[in-house]
Design an enzyme around this catalytic site. Structure first.
Site, PDB file in Angstrom:
ATOM      1  N   LYS A  14     -48.223  53.756 -10.930  1.00 32.99           N
ATOM      2  CA  LYS A  14     -48.859  54.078 -12.212  1.00 32.99           C
ATOM      3  C   LYS A  14     -48.907  55.592 -12.462  1.00 32.99           C
ATOM      4  O   LYS A  14     -48.578  56.044 -13.553  1.00 32.99           O
ATOM      5  CB  LYS A  14     -50.294  53.516 -12.262  1.00 32.99           C
ATOM      6  CG  LYS A  14     -50.384  51.998 -12.185  1.00 32.99           C
ATOM      7  CD  LYS A  14     -51.789  51.503 -12.434  1.00 32.99           C
ATOM      8  CE  LYS A  14     -52.802  51.933 -11.384  1.00 32.99           C
ATOM      9  NZ  LYS A  14     -52.589  51.368 -10.040  1.00 32.99           N
ATOM     10  N   ARG A  89     -60.745  48.753 -14.669  1.00 40.42           N
ATOM     11  CA  ARG A  89     -60.514  48.033 -13.407  1.00 40.42           C
ATOM     12  C   ARG A  89     -61.426  46.820 -13.281  1.00 40.42           C
ATOM     13  O   ARG A  89     -61.310  46.093 -12.288  1.00 40.42           O
ATOM     14  CB  ARG A  89     -60.769  48.973 -12.235  1.00 40.42           C
ATOM     15  CG  ARG A  89     -59.500  49.549 -11.612  1.00 40.42           C
ATOM     16  CD  ARG A  89     -59.961  50.480 -10.514  1.00 40.42           C
ATOM     17  NE  ARG A  89     -59.034  50.770  -9.482  1.00 40.42           N
ATOM     18  CZ  ARG A  89     -58.267  51.860  -9.417  1.00 40.42           C
ATOM     19  NH1 ARG A  89     -58.230  52.712 -10.403  1.00 40.42           N
ATOM     20  NH2 ARG A  89     -57.522  52.083  -8.362  1.00 40.42           N
ATOM     21  N   ARG A 128     -46.935  57.463   0.883  1.00 43.51           N
ATOM     22  CA  ARG A 128     -47.597  58.467   0.033  1.00 43.51           C
ATOM     23  C   ARG A 128     -48.684  59.191   0.822  1.00 43.51           C
ATOM     24  O   ARG A 128     -48.860  60.400   0.681  1.00 43.51           O
ATOM     25  CB  ARG A 128     -48.195  57.772  -1.192  1.00 43.51           C
ATOM     26  CG  ARG A 128     -48.842  58.729  -2.188  1.00 43.51           C
ATOM     27  CD  ARG A 128     -49.183  58.049  -3.477  1.00 43.51           C
ATOM     28  NE  ARG A 128     -50.436  57.299  -3.395  1.00 43.51           N
ATOM     29  CZ  ARG A 128     -50.922  56.537  -4.381  1.00 43.51           C
ATOM     30  NH1 ARG A 128     -50.246  56.421  -5.513  1.00 43.51           N
ATOM     31  NH2 ARG A 128     -52.044  55.892  -4.245  1.00 43.51           N
ATOM     32  N   ARG A 134     -53.953  62.004   0.944  1.00 42.58           N
ATOM     33  CA  ARG A 134     -55.054  61.180   0.421  1.00 42.58           C
ATOM     34  C   ARG A 134     -55.601  60.282   1.515  1.00 42.58           C
ATOM     35  O   ARG A 134     -54.866  59.454   2.052  1.00 42.58           O
ATOM     36  CB  ARG A 134     -54.546  60.303  -0.739  1.00 42.58           C
ATOM     37  CG  ARG A 134     -54.882  60.846  -2.102  1.00 42.58           C
ATOM     38  CD  ARG A 134     -54.393  59.932  -3.181  1.00 42.58           C
ATOM     39  NE  ARG A 134     -55.168  58.697  -3.299  1.00 42.58           N
ATOM     40  CZ  ARG A 134     -55.056  57.855  -4.318  1.00 42.58           C
ATOM     41  NH1 ARG A 134     -54.225  58.121  -5.296  1.00 42.58           N
ATOM     42  NH2 ARG A 134     -55.785  56.764  -4.357  1.00 42.58           N
ATOM     43  N   ARG A 146     -58.390  47.945  -0.756  1.00 38.54           N
ATOM     44  CA  ARG A 146     -58.108  48.297  -2.163  1.00 38.54           C
ATOM     45  C   ARG A 146     -57.302  47.195  -2.837  1.00 38.54           C
ATOM     46  O   ARG A 146     -57.514  46.889  -4.006  1.00 38.54           O
ATOM     47  CB  ARG A 146     -57.374  49.638  -2.231  1.00 38.54           C
ATOM     48  CG  ARG A 146     -58.324  50.803  -1.955  1.00 38.54           C
ATOM     49  CD  ARG A 146     -57.582  52.045  -1.540  1.00 38.54           C
ATOM     50  NE  ARG A 146     -56.747  52.577  -2.598  1.00 38.54           N
ATOM     51  CZ  ARG A 146     -55.679  53.345  -2.369  1.00 38.54           C
ATOM     52  NH1 ARG A 146     -55.309  53.637  -1.138  1.00 38.54           N
ATOM     53  NH2 ARG A 146     -54.966  53.786  -3.372  1.00 38.54           N
TER      54      ARG A 146
HETATM   55  P1  AMP Z   1     -56.554  55.478  -7.877  1.00 39.64           P
HETATM   56  O1  AMP Z   1     -56.210  56.931  -7.848  1.00 39.64           O
HETATM   57  O2  AMP Z   1     -56.437  54.880  -9.239  1.00 39.64           O
HETATM   58  O3  AMP Z   1     -55.831  54.685  -6.817  1.00 39.64           O
HETATM   59  O4  AMP Z   1     -58.108  55.368  -7.523  1.00 39.64           O
HETATM   60  C1  AMP Z   1     -58.611  55.797  -6.266  1.00 39.64           C
HETATM   61  C2  AMP Z   1     -60.037  55.308  -6.087  1.00 39.64           C
HETATM   62  O5  AMP Z   1     -60.868  55.860  -7.130  1.00 39.64           O
HETATM   63  C3  AMP Z   1     -60.218  53.808  -6.206  1.00 39.64           C
HETATM   64  O6  AMP Z   1     -59.951  53.138  -4.991  1.00 39.64           O
HETATM   65  C4  AMP Z   1     -61.698  53.724  -6.609  1.00 39.64           C
HETATM   66  O7  AMP Z   1     -62.540  53.962  -5.497  1.00 39.64           O
HETATM   67  C5  AMP Z   1     -61.844  54.923  -7.533  1.00 39.64           C
HETATM   68  N1  AMP Z   1     -61.555  54.541  -8.941  1.00 39.64           N
HETATM   69  C6  AMP Z   1     -60.523  54.966  -9.722  1.00 39.64           C
HETATM   70  N2  AMP Z   1     -60.570  54.410 -10.943  1.00 39.64           N
HETATM   71  C7  AMP Z   1     -61.657  53.597 -10.951  1.00 39.64           C
HETATM   72  C8  AMP Z   1     -62.223  52.717 -11.907  1.00 39.64           C
HETATM   73  N3  AMP Z   1     -61.677  52.553 -13.128  1.00 39.64           N
HETATM   74  N4  AMP Z   1     -63.342  52.039 -11.561  1.00 39.64           N
HETATM   75  C9  AMP Z   1     -63.919  52.205 -10.352  1.00 39.64           C
HETATM   76  N5  AMP Z   1     -63.413  52.978  -9.399  1.00 39.64           N
HETATM   77  C10 AMP Z   1     -62.295  53.680  -9.673  1.00 39.64           C
END
Ligand code: AMP
Length: 189
Positions: A14, A89, A128, A134, A146
């Protein structure tokens, strides 16, 4: 206006694809994960709170996430549109987004889902994690959580947008360029 929800499990690509889409259509890219990570780096209160969830691969609570996303959208009153990456989400987030956009005379144009099988996701995330540093990409248990959180709480959103006739699925396996082209086709059609 063009308002896209780019959807898919962690590791579907994404972030990479959203970066290209935002340039191609001159729209704003909002990644909730990036905004949380920025807040963690700046040691803000929000960052501290988000970190306690992110480190476990759990979702940050809806109230906090929704408020943050809305405060980002209002920063760009002149934008041609948005690409939402990693948001919504949960059903609660999707409903809040619809109500919020409606109050601004805006709406989601399309949800585009990147389809990638689980096995490929784990390999991509571990790869990654080696490059990006990360923490949540370096531990197989956190990755598995996740993906489980995605399946339990997020995957249902495909139905939410399907019932609004806004769901488009794209094969997320192939070269980055191939997938970008498929996404452009889905957006333009
Ligand atoms: P991402 O970079 O989208 O993989 O997000 C990394 C982490 O950020 C996720 O595993 C969640 O802990 C938190 N996070 C990101 N977006 C959301 C969301 N829309 N709702 C809740 N937690 C989020």
């Amino acid at each position: 206006m063009l308002n896209i929800v780019l959807f898919g499990p962690p590791g579907a690509g994404k972030g990479t694809q959203a970066g290209r889409i935002k340039d191609h259509y001159s729209i704003i890219h909002l990644s909730t994960g990036d905004i949380f990570r920025y807040n963690i780096k700046q040691s803000t209160k929000l960052g501290l709170l988000a970190k306690s969830y992110m480190d476990k691969g759990e979702l940050v609570p809806d109230e906090v996430t929704i408020k943050m996303l809305e405060s980002e959208v209002v920063k760009y009153p002149k934008s041609l549109g948005f690409i939402f990456d990693g948001f919504p989400r949960t059903t609660k987030q999707a409903e809040a987004l619809d109500i919020f956009l409606d109050s601004k005379n805006m709406s989601i144009s399309k949800m585009i889902a990147l389809d990638v099988p689980n096995k490929e996701l784990i390999n991509r995330l571990l790869f990654r994690g080696k490059k990006s540093g990360r923490a949540d990409d370096q531990n197989e248990e956190i990755i598995a959580n996740r993906i489980k959180v995605y399946e339990d709480q997020t995957a249902v959103l495909a139905n939410y947008y399907k019932s609004q006739n806004k769901l488009y699925s794209v094969n997320g396996i192939g070269s980055v360029d191939e997938i970008t082209q498929r996404l452009y086709n889905a957006i333009d059609n």
